[in-house]
Design a protein around this motif. Sequence first.
Motif, short mmCIF file in Angstrom:
data_model
loop_
_atom_site.label_atom_id
_atom_site.label_comp_id
_atom_site.label_asym_id
_atom_site.label_seq_id
_atom_site.Cartn_x
_atom_site.Cartn_y
_atom_site.Cartn_z
N ARG A 254 67.81 19.77 42.78
CA ARG A 254 68.83 20.74 43.20
C ARG A 254 68.25 22.09 43.62
N ARG A 255 66.99 22.32 43.30
CA ARG A 255 66.46 23.66 43.61
C ARG A 255 66.30 23.83 45.12
N LEU A 256 66.43 25.08 45.56
CA LEU A 256 66.32 25.36 46.99
C LEU A 256 64.88 25.68 47.33
N ARG A 257 64.55 25.53 48.59
CA ARG A 257 63.18 25.82 49.05
C ARG A 257 62.80 27.26 48.64
N GLY A 258 61.62 27.40 48.10
CA GLY A 258 61.14 28.75 47.74
C GLY A 258 61.48 29.15 46.31
N GLN A 259 62.40 28.42 45.66
CA GLN A 259 62.73 28.78 44.27
C GLN A 259 61.69 28.19 43.32
N ARG A 260 61.34 28.98 42.30
CA ARG A 260 60.40 28.48 41.29
C ARG A 260 61.20 27.95 40.11
N LEU A 261 60.64 26.92 39.45
CA LEU A 261 61.26 26.44 38.22
C LEU A 261 60.55 27.08 37.02
N LEU A 262 61.33 27.62 36.11
CA LEU A 262 60.80 28.04 34.81
C LEU A 262 61.40 27.08 33.79
#
Length: 322
Positions: free
Chosen positions: A148-156
Amino acid sequence: MVIHPIIADPVSEFAEEVCNGLNKPGQKELPSKYLYDEVGSRLFEVICALPEYGLTRADERLLRKHAREIVERVRGEVVVAELGSGSGKKTRWILEALSRHRPTSYYPIEISATALAMCERELADIDAISIVGCEREYLDGLLEVAARRLRGQRLLVLFLGSTIGNFDRPADISFLREMRLILEPGDALLLGTDLEKPVLQLIDAYDDPLGVTAAFNLNLLARINRELDADFVLERYAHAARFNADTRSIEMHISSACDQMVTIKKAGLSVPFQKGETIWTETSHKYSVEEVADMAEHAGFRCDAQWIDHEWPFAENLLIAE
Ligand SMILES: C[S@@+](CC[C@H](N)C(=O)[O-])C[C@H]1O[C@@H](n2cnc3c(N)ncnc32)[C@H](O)[C@@H]1O
């Protein structure tokens, strides 16, 4: 909003795992994830408040003190996923620090619907945080969040409370490696690890005089009675916490007080117990600070920073996916 589970038939999955665990030659075992039904999740919250169980307070002290530095080390727009969030009380410090900078999505990933509901209530008041509960197992949930994350988003990813210690060595490294495969370079994992400490202190933490941990453990038999139509007589079993020096872990067991037979109708199982025989229900491994950095490296992470609580030896480790 909640992402619902995809298990086709939770009762038969539970029945199958109970059947396999109690039929195991040698040591009977039950998976620790089944400790967390509604009663178990509420009892775990009480355990966290017990004076003998310093682990949660140490974890929280570190998060409260260092949240700002932790989030500053993870650059860019961040999506937060928490594995086994429980009630999410400690997570507040991280989410508040993040929300000062930008609106953030937070996905608690939980096998327990009760814990998930507690977590959503606990954190609902934090401005600029949108919560999407994910009722899944750890890695299924993480895969869903990563998709579900968008391009450029980082996961923490947060894995707090030393829940990693429930995995045997070296399964803990395999688990971190599987997690790493879901992440992208630059994503971060904040990993809480309980450190080695005197055995008596550990025994007290996992066998408190009030009997809350005993109730938490025995509730697993009560749960099997409720959900799988079994006839465990709880008074004929006792909680036991043991330190295993070889594995550097505390083990929780349920010990049979007499020779007895139990029938678990929905698992199609009759199982004998001898006096003193145990069911192994949970393991909590304890770590050294250096060992955590090593594990991280073996799993494809770089250890970016560690913060240590000395009152109750505990480490918060910020690992960056390489
Ligand atoms: C030891 S508790 C820790 C809770 C919280 N993170 C803390 O630090 O206090 C572990 C949590 O993980 C959840 N859990 C256990 N096994 C799980 C699994 N396989 N997948 C997802 N959640 C799980 C339990 O429901 C429980 O809330």
